[in-house]
Design a protein around this motif. Sequence first.
Motif, PDB file in Angstrom:
ATOM      1  N   ASP A 243     114.643  13.233  -8.890  1.00  0.00           N
ATOM      2  CA  ASP A 243     113.721  13.730  -7.877  1.00  0.00           C
ATOM      3  C   ASP A 243     112.428  14.274  -8.485  1.00  0.00           C
ATOM      4  O   ASP A 243     111.601  14.849  -7.803  1.00  0.00           O
ATOM      5  N   ARG A 244     112.242  14.079  -9.801  1.00  0.00           N
ATOM      6  CA  ARG A 244     111.045  14.564 -10.474  1.00  0.00           C
ATOM      7  C   ARG A 244     110.826  13.747 -11.743  1.00  0.00           C
ATOM      8  O   ARG A 244     111.756  13.175 -12.304  1.00  0.00           O
ATOM      9  N   ILE A 245     109.589  13.715 -12.193  1.00  0.00           N
ATOM     10  CA  ILE A 245     109.251  13.060 -13.459  1.00  0.00           C
ATOM     11  C   ILE A 245     108.519  14.078 -14.324  1.00  0.00           C
ATOM     12  O   ILE A 245     107.426  14.530 -13.985  1.00  0.00           O
ATOM     13  N   GLU A 246     109.156  14.446 -15.440  1.00  0.00           N
ATOM     14  CA  GLU A 246     108.561  15.403 -16.377  1.00  0.00           C
ATOM     15  C   GLU A 246     107.482  14.704 -17.208  1.00  0.00           C
ATOM     16  O   GLU A 246     107.671  13.591 -17.696  1.00  0.00           O
ATOM     17  N   VAL A 247     106.358  15.382 -17.365  1.00  0.00           N
ATOM     18  CA  VAL A 247     105.226  14.839 -18.121  1.00  0.00           C
ATOM     19  C   VAL A 247     104.725  15.905 -19.078  1.00  0.00           C
ATOM     20  O   VAL A 247     104.694  17.095 -18.727  1.00  0.00           O
ATOM     21  N   GLY A 262     102.992   6.579 -15.516  1.00  0.00           N
ATOM     22  CA  GLY A 262     103.663   5.519 -16.273  1.00  0.00           C
ATOM     23  C   GLY A 262     104.882   6.064 -16.960  1.00  0.00           C
ATOM     24  O   GLY A 262     104.874   7.195 -17.462  1.00  0.00           O
ATOM     25  N   ILE A 263     105.940   5.272 -16.977  1.00  0.00           N
ATOM     26  CA  ILE A 263     107.157   5.675 -17.677  1.00  0.00           C
ATOM     27  C   ILE A 263     107.565   4.571 -18.652  1.00  0.00           C
ATOM     28  O   ILE A 263     107.240   3.401 -18.466  1.00  0.00           O
ATOM     29  N   SER A 264     108.275   4.966 -19.699  1.00  0.00           N
ATOM     30  CA  SER A 264     108.765   4.016 -20.694  1.00  0.00           C
ATOM     31  C   SER A 264     109.857   3.135 -20.097  1.00  0.00           C
ATOM     32  O   SER A 264     110.615   3.580 -19.220  1.00  0.00           O
ATOM     33  N   PRO A 268     115.094   7.270 -18.455  1.00  0.00           N
ATOM     34  CA  PRO A 268     116.298   7.231 -17.602  1.00  0.00           C
ATOM     35  C   PRO A 268     116.020   6.692 -16.200  1.00  0.00           C
ATOM     36  O   PRO A 268     116.868   5.984 -15.623  1.00  0.00           O
ATOM     37  N   LEU A 269     114.845   7.001 -15.634  1.00  0.00           N
ATOM     38  CA  LEU A 269     114.525   6.485 -14.297  1.00  0.00           C
ATOM     39  C   LEU A 269     114.388   4.969 -14.327  1.00  0.00           C
ATOM     40  O   LEU A 269     114.897   4.267 -13.437  1.00  0.00           O
ATOM     41  N   ALA A 270     113.714   4.438 -15.364  1.00  0.00           N
ATOM     42  CA  ALA A 270     113.565   2.985 -15.475  1.00  0.00           C
ATOM     43  C   ALA A 270     114.926   2.324 -15.645  1.00  0.00           C
ATOM     44  O   ALA A 270     115.199   1.261 -15.054  1.00  0.00           O
ATOM     45  N   TYR A 333     108.454   9.978 -27.714  1.00  0.00           N
ATOM     46  CA  TYR A 333     107.332  10.896 -27.903  1.00  0.00           C
ATOM     47  C   TYR A 333     107.044  11.579 -26.577  1.00  0.00           C
ATOM     48  O   TYR A 333     106.924  10.922 -25.540  1.00  0.00           O
ATOM     49  N   GLY A 334     106.938  12.901 -26.602  1.00  0.00           N
ATOM     50  CA  GLY A 334     106.731  13.640 -25.360  1.00  0.00           C
ATOM     51  C   GLY A 334     107.968  13.523 -24.486  1.00  0.00           C
ATOM     52  O   GLY A 334     109.092  13.759 -24.923  1.00  0.00           O
ATOM     53  N   THR A 335     107.760  13.131 -23.232  1.00  0.00           N
ATOM     54  CA  THR A 335     108.883  13.019 -22.294  1.00  0.00           C
ATOM     55  C   THR A 335     109.174  11.563 -21.923  1.00  0.00           C
ATOM     56  O   THR A 335     110.032  11.315 -21.079  1.00  0.00           O
ATOM     57  N   GLY A 336     108.442  10.637 -22.511  1.00  0.00           N
ATOM     58  CA  GLY A 336     108.608   9.238 -22.132  1.00  0.00           C
ATOM     59  C   GLY A 336     107.890   8.904 -20.850  1.00  0.00           C
ATOM     60  O   GLY A 336     108.134   7.842 -20.256  1.00  0.00           O
TER      61      GLY A 336
END
Length: 849
Positions: A243-247, A262-264, A268-270, A333-336
Motif C-alpha cells: 500500500d506504499r512505495i518507499e523512496v 520508477g521501481i526496480s 517486491p512490488l514488481a 541501492y536506496g530502496t529500489g
Amino acid sequence: MDRYDAAKIEPKWQQAWDSAGCFAAKADPSRPKYYVLEMFPYPSGNLHIGHVRNYAMGDVVARYKLATGHAVLHPMGWDAFGLPAENAAIERGVHPGDWTYANIDAMKSQFARLGLTLDWSREFATCDPEYYGQQQSMFLDFLEKGLVYRKNAVVNWDPVDMTVLANEQVEDGKGWRSGATVERRELTQWFFRISDYAEDLLAALDRLDDWPEKVKSMQRNWIGKSRGLQFAFGLDGGPDGHDRIEVYTTRPDTLMGASFVGISPDHPLARALEADNADLAAFSAECRRMGTAEEELEKAEKRGFDSGLSVRHPFDTARTLPVYVANFILMDYGTGAIFGCPAHDARDLEFARKYDLPVVSVFEPSSGTHTAPEEGGAAYVPPKTEAVRYIRGFAGTEHQTGEAAIDAAIDFCEGNGVGLGVTKFRLRDWGLSRQRYWGCPIPVVHCDGCGVVAEKKENLPIELPRDVEFDRSGNPLDRHPTWRDVPCPSCGQPARRETDTMDTFVDSSWYYARFTSPGATTPTDPDESAYWMNVDQYIGGVEHAILHLLYSRFFARAMHICGHLPAKAIEPFDALFTQGMVTHEIYQTRDAQGRVVYHFPHEVTDKKLADGTPVGVIPSAKMSKSKRNVVDPVEIIDRFGADTARWFVLSDSPPERDVEWTDAGAEAAAKHLARVYRIALAARDAEQAGTGDADLRCETHKAIHDVTVGIESFGFNAAIARLYAFANTLSKSRAGRSAQIEAARTLAQLMSPMTPHLSEEIWQMLGGEGLIALAPWPRADPALLIEDEITMAVQVNGKRRDEITVARDLPKDQVETLALGSEAVRRSLDGKAPKKVIVVPGRIVNVVV
C-alpha cells in the motif's frame, strides 16, 4: 675490462647479492624499519616492460632506504587464483594449478634478471594451501564477529562461465572473459559487512596525507555519502501487502517536479505484479539480462513498463503519479524505487519523453537565458553549490544553492510529517561468493538439521581437490561428490560443503599483512606485524584505486577486530604512489579478408615487416597483448642489460605519468651507461695531480643533495637528469686522481638505486669497500652547498640585456657599478643616464632609463 659488458657483469653481481643475503628482511629494533611493497602480479607467464617500471620504482626506494640505515622489507608474491587459470585449463587441457605454478616459475626467472632487492624467502602464491588456509581461518573469525553473513542478492551472472561477476568484470553488458550477455540473477551469497564501516572508511581518507588526492576522491565517490529524504508514496490498488512505495532521494527539493515513480524489476512490488502479468514478467526477465554496473545502465536505452498503478503526491494529493517498472533502477541501492523529476535529471528526461510524461521545472538559473526542459531544452542540473531561482520550491528556498534548498526541503517535509532526513552511503556490502573452482574454498558446510555450520579450524585448510574435470561449464566442485559430501562438523549427519569459492579480491586484501610473517601458523605473527606494519610505501596502478584499496582498508579493520593486526594498521598503507603506464605504438596490417593483423614491435623495422610489407602505425597506446604492442623485458635485457631497461623507464617521464617505450630511447640509455663506465675508467687512470679539485668536490656534494631530494620526493626522472649533468661535469674535470675517484665513486652510489649492476662494477673498480648495495648513502656537506659566487640577470627597462657573476656578499653599490659597466648595458643606455638602478640581492639588477 675496457668496456661495460652487461651480459657478464649483471649475473655476477646478482650472485654476489644472493650470496651475501643483502635483501633478506630481518626485524631489528635498533634500526628504523621501512616496508616497501608493489601490488603483486597475476602470474600470466610473462612480464612486460610496464612491470619493469613498477618494480624498478619500488627497488629504487628499497635500495635507498637500505643505504640510509633502515631494515627494509621488500617482498614478492603472486595473486594466483582466478578465472583466467580456469579458462586456461579448459583451453589447454591442463590443471589450473599446473598452469599457474608453471607461469610463476617463468616470471620468477624473468624477475631474477632485473636485479631487484626482493626477499624471495617470503614468497607465496595465494593459491598455496598454507596461504588460503589462513584466509579460511580468518573467514571463520569474521563469521564469529558478525563481519560476514549470507543473504539473497541480485548479482551479475555469466551464463557461459556460469559464475558471478563483479561490476568491473562486465564490459558493455558482456562477461569480460566469455563475451556472453550478462544476466541479473538472484542467488544466495556470502557478504562482508563493509557498509558498516562506510563512515569510518570515508573519514579516515582525510588522514592519508601521503595518498594522491585523485585516489582519495575516487574512494570518496565510491563510498558516496549523501544526506537525503526517505519517505513513502501512498499506493492505490496495489496487491495485498503493498500500500506504499518507499523512496530515498538526495534531491527532495525537486519533489514538486515529480512526474512518475520508477521501481526496480527486482522490487517486491514488481515481483508480486509479474506473477499475474506475463508481459511484465517477460519485460523484467529482459531487464535481468542486463548487468548491474552503473555505467552500463547509464548507457543503455531507458525502458519502462507501465504497471497500471499510481501513487499519490504527498503535497498535492489530487495529483497522481504513474508507477513504472524501469530497467535503470537497481534494487540494492536506496530502496529500489525513485521518483522521476525529468526537468532536472537527464536520465529521467529521456524516460519521460519516451513515454510522454509531464516535465515540470522546479528551478531555473538566477540569471541569463535558459530554454526550459518542458520547452525542449536539456535537463537543467546545476552544481549543488550554484544559486538558482526556485519556481516550485518549498518555503525558504528562493534563490538558494541546491545544498541549502535540500536542507530546507528536508526540514519542511519532516515538519509536515512526510518522511525523515537520513544519511546513506552508496557503498554496498561486498559479495564474495564465486561459482568457480580456482579460488579459496569457503570453510562452511550445509546441514539439513543444523543449517550453515562453520568448519573446525583443526580441519583447515580445506584444500581444493586435484581430480576435477573441466569438460563442461559450471563449477567442477558441484560435480565432485567425494569432496562435496562430508559429515556435518556439528552433528555428524550427511552434509554438503559450500562449493562457492571466494572472490580473488579477498586474496589480495590481506597479503601485505601475511608478508610480515609468511611462515606463521596463524594469519599473522603479533610481534612481526607490530614491527613491520604499516606498509611505508605502496606502489601500483591507479586502476586499483577503488576496490582493491577499499577492500584492503576494510580487511585491515576486520583483522584488527579479530586480533590479527595492531591498531596502528587499520589503515595499512601510509603512503601510496600510482605510477603511469609504459606505452608503445601499435603496428598493424590487413589480411586478404581485410581483417586487422597486429604485429609485435620486434617484428617491425623502419615501419616495415621483414618481407618489406609496410605497417600502419597507431600512436602510442597502453600495452596490450591483444594489440601485440608489448615489449618483452627479457629481449631488452638480452640486447642492452637490465640496467638500461631500468634507467630508461625511470628517466624519460615523471613516474606518475605515462612513458613511451622506444628503441631509440633504450639505445640512448645504453650509450649513456657505457659512457659512465668510461668516465669511471678515466677517473681511475687520471693523473695524480690536477686543477679544480675543490670545484669538483663542491659539484659532487651538490649532486648528492639534489639526487637525494629527487629520490625522497619520487622525482626519479629529476634525480636522473641531475645525474646526467654530474656525469658531464666529471667527464670535463681536470681534477687530480683522488678527487676524480671520489666523484666517480659517489656517482656510482647515486646511480646504484637505478643501475645497481653498473654501480657495483664501478665501485669495485675504484676501490670501494664491500658491496655498494650495503654501503651507506653519501651525505652532502652543507658547507659545500653554499655558492661563493652567484649569477644575476641585468635588465634595462624590463628587457634582459646581460648577466654578471659576482661574489655572493658583494655590496649593492658595487653590484650596481658592475652592472652599469657591462658593455651590453652601456649599448642599451646609448649614452643616457639611468633614472634608477634597483638591485634585488642574489637575483636581478633592474636599470630604469
